[in-house]
Motif scaffolding. Structure first.
Motif, mmCIF file in Angstrom:
data_model
loop_
_atom_site.group_PDB
_atom_site.id
_atom_site.type_symbol
_atom_site.label_atom_id
_atom_site.label_comp_id
_atom_site.label_asym_id
_atom_site.label_seq_id
_atom_site.Cartn_x
_atom_site.Cartn_y
_atom_site.Cartn_z
ATOM 1 N N ARG A 264 5.944 9.136 8.346
ATOM 2 C CA ARG A 264 6.181 9.500 6.939
ATOM 3 C C ARG A 264 4.869 9.773 6.204
ATOM 4 N N SER A 265 3.780 9.216 6.717
ATOM 5 C CA SER A 265 2.475 9.387 6.074
ATOM 6 C C SER A 265 1.885 10.775 6.268
ATOM 7 N N THR B 70 14.758 13.036 6.155
ATOM 8 C CA THR B 70 15.258 12.517 7.435
ATOM 9 C C THR B 70 14.528 11.242 7.846
ATOM 10 N N LEU B 71 13.205 11.246 7.735
ATOM 11 C CA LEU B 71 12.431 10.071 8.105
ATOM 12 C C LEU B 71 12.682 8.899 7.146
ATOM 13 N N VAL C 275 0.846 -1.202 0.000
ATOM 14 C CA VAL C 275 0.000 0.000 0.000
ATOM 15 C C VAL C 275 0.878 1.247 0.000
ATOM 16 N N PHE C 276 1.867 1.251 0.859
ATOM 17 C CA PHE C 276 2.706 2.430 1.094
ATOM 18 C C PHE C 276 3.574 2.761 -0.124
ATOM 19 N N MET C 277 4.285 1.757 -0.622
ATOM 20 C CA MET C 277 5.312 2.028 -1.633
ATOM 21 C C MET C 277 4.746 2.352 -3.014
ATOM 22 N N LEU D 202 -1.716 6.100 2.856
ATOM 23 C CA LEU D 202 -0.434 5.811 3.481
ATOM 24 C C LEU D 202 -0.601 5.432 4.954
ATOM 25 N N ILE D 203 -1.469 6.132 5.651
ATOM 26 C CA ILE D 203 -1.723 5.837 7.068
ATOM 27 C C ILE D 203 -2.285 4.424 7.221
ATOM 28 N N ILE D 204 -3.231 4.055 6.357
ATOM 29 C CA ILE D 204 -3.811 2.711 6.410
ATOM 30 C C ILE D 204 -2.732 1.655 6.163
ATOM 31 N N GLY D 205 -1.878 1.904 5.178
ATOM 32 C CA GLY D 205 -0.781 0.977 4.900
ATOM 33 C C GLY D 205 0.145 0.823 6.089
#
Length: 420
Positions: A98-99, A109-110, A34-36, A181-184
């Protein structure tokens, strides 16, 4: 049905730690999928240039490359269970951060901190499976492990593209991506639950665990680790030019939607998952080394097809076969390495292997984006894909020349041991 029953029978022989590892990896890979698949778009929607995208990817890979060897040593000396547990927890928190952040410096940085945290998972996962299995189980185990990971990533990629498009009907584009992104990140962090149930395995190896002071080039396989690393850095440099930017490639050249891109990438991962099951069959026919080389070389025509086509469906087809064939050799390669390296150095061996691969991603990120910016969406990607194909070819030939002899020697050694 016979195919299913054979693999089901294999799975039933695995211990509880391995089965829990599969559950944890499935959750983590869905979250990462999901994120990437949309994170590059998040950076774009925030108004940043392609150079920032390149920096984020490079800093993640650079951090991982820098910490991998210390992480491997820590993994070898201390509890792999704790290393994996804290790795999931910390990296999950970082993904959540990061989301929601939007400042350029915070993004970079993150990304760096995320690379540090995930390194501990990368170096510990394969040795953990190796220590909970027998040598006879490993080719099938690693193939099943990578297949499950890839299939979970397929689900994540599809979910990422779909959720983003659905949320975009109700909120702004940036916020729709942010919610996804948050869900991932949350799905990824849930992997901590099965990880907490791991039990430290009873050491079965008949080979005594050596201290760091007894490490030597000859006795502990340092030479073998370096030889594997050279092969991996060639593949890593080629991969770093292309793989992090595949979603941008489909967007830039074909103006594909996020749902379409998620679907295409998911199809490629599904094909990869299927190819993982073919790997053990190829090993039985031609042996481990030839199987890796055959699968990697077979992927090159499809990589070049993707590089030069102007048709989305042809590019998707080329990507699908390239993804499947190139990655199908990974579990075979991991099994070969784990079977030849002493238990006291499995984490180090895996960390060196991962380090040089991530170094390729760290160094090639800015190169890839620079070429695309200079030469445009067609020739920029065409040049990048062609360079990658050349590096893959060199890496595959090197692997065959170097490890064909090692494999033969190892087989003779095993035969002699059985006879005596």
């Amino acid at each position: 049905m016979v195919f299913y029953h054979n693999w089901a029978a294999q799975f039933s022989t695995y211990n509880r730690n391995i089965k829990l590892s599969f559950i944890a990896n499935i959750l983590a890979q869905i979250g990462l999928g999901v994120f990437m698949v949309i994170y590059n778009f998040y950076i774009r929607k925030l108004g940043y240039s392609e150079a920032v995208n390149g920096q984020v990817i490079s800093m993640t890979s650079l951090a991982t490359a820098l910490i991998l060897i210390p992480a491997g040593i820590i993994s070898d000396r201390y509890s792999r269970k704790k290393v994996i547990l804290y790795g999931v927890l910390i990296s999950g928190i970082i993904l959540l951060a990061r989301s929601v952040v939007s400042g350029q410096q915070l993004l970079i940085t993150l990304a760096f901190i995320s690379g540090l945290a995930m390194a501990f998972l990368q170096v510990s996962g394969i040795p953990w499976l190796a220590e909970n299995s027998t040598p006879e189980q490993r080719v099938n185990l690693f193939s099943l492990h990578f297949a499950f990971m890839t299939a979970a990533n397929v689900v994540g990629s599809l979910l990422g593209g779909l959720l983003t498009d659905v949320f975009s009907y109700f909120v702004t584009d940036v916020n729709s991506i942010r919610l996804t992104l948050i869900i991932g990140a949350i799905i990824y962090t849930v992997a901590i639950i099965p990880t907490m149930k791991f039990q430290n395995p009873v050491r079965k190896s008949t080979e005594p665990k050596k201290s760091a002071k007894s490490f030597s080039w000859k006795n502990n396989g340092m030479k073998l680790i370096v030889l594997f690393a050279v092969a991996q850095i060639l593949i890593g440099f080629g991969s770093g030019l292309v793989i992090p930017y595949l979603n941008l490639y489909f967007s830039d050249r074909f103006s594909a939607s996020t749902t379409s891109i998620g679907f295409i990438i998911s199809l490629g991962q599904a094909a990869t998952a299927f190819a993982m099951f073919i790997g053990p069959w190829v090993v039985k026919k031609v042996g481990e080394v030839k199987a890796v080389v055959f699968l990697q070389l077979a992927s090159l025509p499809f990589l070049l097809l993707t590089a030069y086509t102007n048709h989305l469906w042809i590019a998707a087809l080329g990507f699908l076969f390239r993804q499947a064939l190139m990655n199908a050799g990974n579990p075979i390669q991991m099994s070969l390495m784990m079977s030849k390296v002493n238990d006291s150095m499995k984490g180090l061996a895996n960390s060196v292997n991962q380090m040089v691969f991530n170094l390729g991603w760290a160094l090639m990120g800015p190169v890839s984006t620079g070429i695309v910016v200079q030469y445009g969406a067609y020739w920029g990607y065409a040049y990048v894909f062609t360079i990658t194909a050349t590096l893959y070819l060199i890496g595959s030939l090197y692997f065959f020349i170097v490890f064909k002899g090692i494999s033969t020697k190892a087989e003779k050694s095993v035969t002699t041991t059985k006879i005596s």
